[in-house]
Scaffold this motif. Structure first.
Motif, PDB file in Angstrom:
ATOM      1  N   VAL A  21       0.841  -1.184  -0.078  1.00 13.08           N
ATOM      2  CA  VAL A  21      -0.366   0.137   0.038  1.00 13.08           C
ATOM      3  C   VAL A  21       1.004   1.707   0.172  1.00 13.08           C
ATOM      4  N   ALA A  22       0.678   2.167  -1.288  1.00 10.77           N
ATOM      5  CA  ALA A  22       1.907   3.310  -0.799  1.00 10.77           C
ATOM      6  C   ALA A  22       0.832   4.852  -1.619  1.00 10.77           C
ATOM      7  N   ALA A  23       1.154   5.435  -1.378  1.00 10.91           N
ATOM      8  CA  ALA A  23       0.984   6.566  -0.388  1.00 10.91           C
ATOM      9  C   ALA A  23       0.953   7.355  -2.068  1.00 10.91           C
ATOM     10  N   SER A  24       0.736   8.527  -2.820  1.00  3.09           N
ATOM     11  CA  SER A  24       0.710   9.389  -3.394  1.00  3.09           C
ATOM     12  C   SER A  24       1.179  10.544  -3.798  1.00  3.09           C
ATOM     13  N   TRP A  25       1.410  11.587  -2.788  1.00  2.65           N
ATOM     14  CA  TRP A  25       1.902  12.697  -2.284  1.00  2.65           C
ATOM     15  C   TRP A  25       3.941  11.624  -3.171  1.00  2.65           C
ATOM     16  N   HIS A  26       4.516  13.526  -3.379  1.00  2.00           N
ATOM     17  CA  HIS A  26       5.659  13.402  -3.300  1.00  2.00           C
ATOM     18  C   HIS A  26       5.586  12.013  -4.820  1.00  2.00           C
ATOM     19  N   GLU A  27       5.455  12.060  -5.535  1.00  2.00           N
ATOM     20  CA  GLU A  27       5.174  11.550  -6.956  1.00  2.00           C
ATOM     21  C   GLU A  27       6.335  11.163  -7.094  1.00  2.00           C
ATOM     22  N   PRO A  28       7.562  11.876  -7.046  1.00  2.00           N
ATOM     23  CA  PRO A  28       8.954  11.048  -7.048  1.00  2.00           C
ATOM     24  C   PRO A  28      10.049  10.206  -6.594  1.00  2.00           C
ATOM     25  N   VAL A  29       9.732  10.901  -5.111  1.00  2.55           N
ATOM     26  CA  VAL A  29       9.806   9.435  -4.005  1.00  2.55           C
ATOM     27  C   VAL A  29       9.351   7.760  -4.507  1.00  2.55           C
ATOM     28  N   MET A  30       7.580   8.731  -4.336  1.00  2.00           N
ATOM     29  CA  MET A  30       6.920   6.937  -4.182  1.00  2.00           C
ATOM     30  C   MET A  30       7.306   6.522  -5.402  1.00  2.00           C
ATOM     31  N   ASP A  31       7.329   7.018  -6.694  1.00  3.05           N
ATOM     32  CA  ASP A  31       8.106   6.240  -7.434  1.00  3.05           C
ATOM     33  C   ASP A  31       8.893   5.288  -7.404  1.00  3.05           C
ATOM     34  N   GLU A  59      -2.813   8.309   5.452  1.00  2.00           N
ATOM     35  CA  GLU A  59      -4.421   7.300   5.205  1.00  2.00           C
ATOM     36  C   GLU A  59      -3.864   5.441   5.424  1.00  2.00           C
ATOM     37  N   LEU A  60      -2.831   5.139   5.342  1.00  2.00           N
ATOM     38  CA  LEU A  60      -1.346   4.005   4.926  1.00  2.00           C
ATOM     39  C   LEU A  60      -2.688   2.733   6.197  1.00  2.00           C
ATOM     40  N   PRO A  61      -2.541   3.517   7.582  1.00  2.00           N
ATOM     41  CA  PRO A  61      -2.756   2.233   8.350  1.00  2.00           C
ATOM     42  C   PRO A  61      -4.215   1.431   7.893  1.00  2.00           C
ATOM     43  N   VAL A  62      -5.083   2.485   7.852  1.00  2.00           N
ATOM     44  CA  VAL A  62      -6.499   1.813   7.372  1.00  2.00           C
ATOM     45  C   VAL A  62      -6.073   0.662   6.238  1.00  2.00           C
ATOM     46  N   ALA A  63      -5.744   0.970   5.472  1.00  2.00           N
ATOM     47  CA  ALA A  63      -5.610   0.608   3.743  1.00  2.00           C
ATOM     48  C   ALA A  63      -4.611  -0.887   4.083  1.00  2.00           C
ATOM     49  N   VAL A  76       3.294  -4.080   3.139  1.00  2.00           N
ATOM     50  CA  VAL A  76       4.233  -3.056   2.924  1.00  2.00           C
ATOM     51  C   VAL A  76       3.692  -1.889   2.688  1.00  2.00           C
ATOM     52  N   ALA A  77       3.942  -1.466   3.807  1.00  2.00           N
ATOM     53  CA  ALA A  77       3.513   0.066   3.929  1.00  2.00           C
ATOM     54  C   ALA A  77       4.417   1.643   3.478  1.00  2.00           C
ATOM     55  N   LEU A  78       4.038   1.936   2.024  1.00  2.00           N
ATOM     56  CA  LEU A  78       5.535   2.725   1.401  1.00  2.00           C
ATOM     57  C   LEU A  78       4.402   4.243   1.720  1.00  2.00           C
ATOM     58  N   GLY A  79       5.713   5.702   2.640  1.00  2.00           N
ATOM     59  CA  GLY A  79       5.002   6.307   2.414  1.00  2.00           C
ATOM     60  C   GLY A  79       5.702   7.716   2.497  1.00  2.00           C
ATOM     61  N   VAL A  80       5.967   9.053   2.469  1.00  2.00           N
ATOM     62  CA  VAL A  80       7.034   9.980   2.711  1.00  2.00           C
ATOM     63  C   VAL A  80       6.518  11.514   3.324  1.00  2.00           C
ATOM     64  N   VAL A  81       6.564  11.806   3.797  1.00  2.00           N
ATOM     65  CA  VAL A  81       6.270  13.190   5.179  1.00  2.00           C
ATOM     66  C   VAL A  81       7.696  13.712   5.144  1.00  2.00           C
ATOM     67  N   VAL A  82       7.415  15.104   4.843  1.00  2.00           N
ATOM     68  CA  VAL A  82       8.329  15.751   4.409  1.00  2.00           C
ATOM     69  C   VAL A  82       8.256  17.514   5.740  1.00  2.00           C
ATOM     70  N   GLY A 112       5.889  -4.036   6.707  1.00  2.00           N
ATOM     71  CA  GLY A 112       6.930  -3.454   6.152  1.00  2.00           C
ATOM     72  C   GLY A 112       6.319  -2.217   6.101  1.00  2.00           C
ATOM     73  N   PHE A 113       7.549  -0.984   7.366  1.00  2.00           N
ATOM     74  CA  PHE A 113       7.579   0.581   6.974  1.00  2.00           C
ATOM     75  C   PHE A 113       8.263   0.971   6.563  1.00  2.00           C
ATOM     76  N   GLY A 114       7.689   1.191   5.518  1.00  2.00           N
ATOM     77  CA  GLY A 114       8.860   2.094   4.529  1.00  2.00           C
ATOM     78  C   GLY A 114       7.966   3.558   4.327  1.00  2.00           C
ATOM     79  N   VAL A 115       8.349   3.965   5.362  1.00  2.00           N
ATOM     80  CA  VAL A 115       7.482   5.842   5.380  1.00  2.00           C
ATOM     81  C   VAL A 115       8.802   6.474   5.923  1.00  2.00           C
TER      82      VAL A 115
END
Length: 167
Positions: A21-31, A59-63, A76-82, A112-115
């Motif tokens: 499950v992956a967030a959508s913000w920060h598209e280059p990083v998320m790609d 939204e990662l935890p609920v998904a 596996v949870a993927l996200g980025v917070v700047v 898997g914590f990929g935040v």
């Protein structure tokens, strides 16, 4: 570099079902994070996988909870917070970390914590597994989740003849 001292894990995840499950913000990083996760799935022999996108890291935890309850062996949870100029960074990071930890503990399904929690875009790009990056956190989080699922696969809880607390 924060990746210094990390273990080298080689895993055979064939037969496992893994959701990303992956967030959508920060598209280059998320790609980059998603590409790393996909490489890890392929390198580990995982043939049954699902990728689900959500708007943001909050939204990662609920998904992840829904996926963990749907029979996946690992999530596996993927996200980025700047970091920005408001307390938003702390709130989202704490909510994502606590939420994902709760999912893993409550369901028994490894998450898997990929935040990435970074001070600036440069730090995020350096951890995203892109050309020139020093780390590949999408790959690492995926291998960690698969490795944990394999470790727990053979752990059986003792069976009881009556529910806990029953005479």
């Amino acid at each position: 570099m924060s990746g210094h001292g990390s273990p080298t894990l080689t895993v055979d995840g064939s037969g496992l079902r893994v959701a990303v499950v992956a967030a959508s913000w920060h598209e280059p990083v998320m790609d980059g994070l998603l590409d790393g996760a996909r490489r890890a799935l392929a390198d580990s022999g995982v043939e049954q996988s699902l990728t689900l996108r959500v708007p943001g890291t909050f939204e990662l935890p609920v998904a992840a909870s829904r996926l963990a309850g749907a029979g996946f062996d690992a999530v596996v949870a993927l996200g980025v917070v700047v970091r920005g100029g408001t307390p938003h960074f702390e709130y989202v990071c704490q909510a994502a970390t606590s939420g994902l930890t709760d999912v893993a503990v409550r369901t028994g399904v490894p998450v898997g914590f990929g935040v990435l929690t970074c001070d600036d875009d440069k730090q995020a790009l350096d951890r995203a597994g892109l050309p020139g990056s020093h780390e590949d956190k999408g790959y690492e989080a995926t291998v960690a989740a698969i490795s944990t699922a394999l470790t727990l696969r053979d752990v059986r809880l003792p069976e009881t003849s009556s529910p806990v607390g029953a005479p």
